[in-house]
Design an enzyme around this catalytic site. Structure first.
Site, mmCIF file in Angstrom:
data_model
loop_
_atom_site.group_PDB
_atom_site.id
_atom_site.type_symbol
_atom_site.label_atom_id
_atom_site.label_comp_id
_atom_site.label_asym_id
_atom_site.label_seq_id
_atom_site.Cartn_x
_atom_site.Cartn_y
_atom_site.Cartn_z
ATOM 1 N N SER A 69 0.762 -1.249 0.000
ATOM 2 C CA SER A 69 0.000 0.000 0.000
ATOM 3 C C SER A 69 0.793 1.299 0.000
ATOM 4 O O SER A 69 0.187 2.374 -0.066
ATOM 5 C CB SER A 69 -0.915 0.004 1.231
ATOM 6 O OG SER A 69 -0.186 -0.319 2.401
ATOM 7 N N CYS A 70 2.120 1.274 0.078
ATOM 8 C CA CYS A 70 2.879 2.527 0.098
ATOM 9 C C CYS A 70 2.620 3.314 -1.186
ATOM 10 O O CYS A 70 2.822 2.794 -2.288
ATOM 11 C CB CYS A 70 4.368 2.232 0.240
ATOM 12 S SG CYS A 70 5.392 3.718 0.280
ATOM 13 N N CYS A 86 -26.349 29.718 8.570
ATOM 14 C CA CYS A 86 -27.699 29.278 8.221
ATOM 15 C C CYS A 86 -28.256 30.065 7.039
ATOM 16 O O CYS A 86 -28.911 29.504 6.158
ATOM 17 C CB CYS A 86 -28.625 29.415 9.430
ATOM 18 S SG CYS A 86 -30.260 28.686 9.178
#
Length: 485
Positions: A224-225, A436
């Site tokens: 996975s590196c 909002c």
């Protein structure tokens, strides 16, 4: 005067080496108390200053070397109530793919564990074990600089995202396996895992054999590196389920110790290579490695050039949790032990990985920022949580939150939770109204004379953007009620 926000103040602490505040305090350890707050153990902080007088804490404040103004130690530490947990703290022992661990906290294969002295100090500090920095048969030459970071404010201090271009161990292969042999001999009760990476079947077999001969408890296969310069290595393998299956199989046939493939997040469906590893006989699975990323800071250039490299730190935790969840929910892989990695800084972070199915967790970036000492708060925090909730064994927490997850289609869409504004905490900044109005549903008004926000219930949809942006923590949850037709 508004009361001090203990977390905001603790975040200002520099977490000094040989802290001057503690040296100036005759009867306690204020630096340790502040560190407890910083790492989500505020209720435990008073024990380190229980015998301190105001004069002691005043002397500690005066000794504070913060570059702006001293940490308000007296206000912070006198405002915390004593811990209300009276139950004895349980052991954190747990088994991981047949290996007994004194606790679930491990160093991840990385720069935090590259030689004997480093790992020995970590094990002495209380870490249960180490996934040693990945060993290969190729010559490794690192670049400079090799790290970059993404900060919340400005270019300095604590970061939430970390990018690295580091590859594998630069040590000669024989040296690394000798280090692992010595570690296992000197720390027989700790768990020593060799992380390896080959380019051919023969290399994977050779490295695995050397790990077993060195006395390692298990071997992690680094599929996975994200920044290996040679094809057929690192995430090139992790993105190819066929190669994952082939290399896992040959290693399983080579050694008797547990084999733990490490998955890449740089893929759409992590359960594809995960299932390949599972059917090839993997004893457990580690996830995730770093995420391919780009940062643009001039200071991180290497002779005027940039490249894609790995991203870690607390910013990646939600992504790591997603991948752990997907593997835990995969009915085919059910029962395979998982080792969780990605953005773990506090015991609560670790708990989330455990609750989604991990038997242990690996930590890297937080250690790079704060040192091996964070193990104290990881252990104490998880123990206190278990004592408070009547949990006797860590294993009882593994996967305990999986049943709370469902698909978006099946979520309850007939009820709503309205936000409640705590007038005593509200400082009148108006941030809730701004968010909002411009990013929500225009359900908050703001009186500029009284500097007070007001919720318009008929417009509120219960999205809780206002609660998340409130800097004072003055907006809370109400009870869930049925939506009006």
């Amino acid at each position: 005067m508004k009361r001090v926000n203990i977390y905001e103040e603790a975040d200002r602490c520099l977490l000094c080496q040989d802290a001057p505040c503690t040296k100036a305090c005759k009867t306690g350890d204020p630096a340790r108390a502040i560190r407890a707050i910083r790492f989500d153990n505020s209720k435990l902080a008073p024990q380190w200053v229980a015998d301190c007088t105001d004069a002691d804490l005043e002397a500690a404040e005066k000794a504070c070397i913060h570059f702006n103004w001293p940490i308000r130690l007296r206000e912070v530490l006198r405002s915390i109530r004593a811990d209300d947990v009276t139950a004895p703290y349980p052991s954190l022992e747990i088994d991981f793919c047949g290996i007994h661990c004194e606790n679930p906290f491990f160093l991840a294969s990385s720069a935090v564990c590259t030689n004997y002295e480093m790992v020995a100090r970590a094990l002495d500090a209380g870490w249960a074990g180490v996934f040693y920095k990945t060993i290969c048969l190729q010559e490794i030459k690192e670049v400079s600089p090799r790290f970059d970071a993404v900060h919340s404010h400005g270019p300095n201090g604590d970061f939430y995202g970390f990018r690295n271009m580091e590859q594998l161990s630069e040590n000669p292969t024989d040296m690394d396996f000798d280090i692992l042999r010595r570690l296992k001999k000197d720390y027989p009760t700790k768990v020593i895992v060799a992380s390896i990476m080959g380019q051919t079947e023969e290399q994977w077999m050779e490295l695995a054999r050397m790990a077993e001969e060195a006395g390692c408890d298990a071997v992690e296969l680094n599929f996975s590196c994200p920044q290996m310069r040679l094809t057929g290595m690192g995430s090139d393998v992790g993105q190819n389920p066929e190669l994952v299956a082939i290399y896992t199989t040959v290693v399983k046939h080579t050694v008797k110790i547990p084999v733990i493939p490490k998955m890449t997040p740089n893929i759409t469906h992590i359960h594809h290579p995960g299932m390949a590893a599972y059917f090839a006989g993997a004893d457990a699975i580690s996830a995730i490695n770093t995420i391919k990323s780009v940062t643009m800071a001039d200071d991180a250039e290497v002779s005027g050039q940039r490249t894609i490299s790995g991203y870690s730190g607390r910013a990646v935790k939600p992504i790591a949790l997603r991948y752990i969840l997907e593997m835990s929910q995969n009915s085919v892989m059910k029962g395979v032990p998982l080792s969780g990695i990605g953005g773990i800084e506090t015991w609560r972070d670790a708990l989330e990985f455990i609750q989604l199915g991990c038997s242990n967790v690996q930590v890297c970036t937080a250690v790079m920022q704060y040192g091996y000492r964070i193990i104290d708060d990881l252990v104490l925090g998880l123990q206190r949580y278990m004592a408070k909730n009547g949990v006797s064994h860590v294993q009882d927490l593994v996967g305990s939150q999986l049943s709370s997850f469902t698909t978006p289609t099946d979520l309850d869409r007939t009820t709503i939770i309205y936000p409640i504004i705590d007038r005593e905490r509200c400082v009148g900044c108006g941030r809730c109204e701004i968010s909002c109005m411009d990013g929500g549903h225009q359900a908050i008004t703001f009186d500029r004379e009284t500097r007070q926000p007001r919720l318009i219930g008929s417009k509120c949809v219960g999205c809780h953007l206002c609660r998340l942006v409130c800097p004072a923590g003055a907006i809370h949850l109400s009870k869930r009620v049925t939506k009006k037709e």
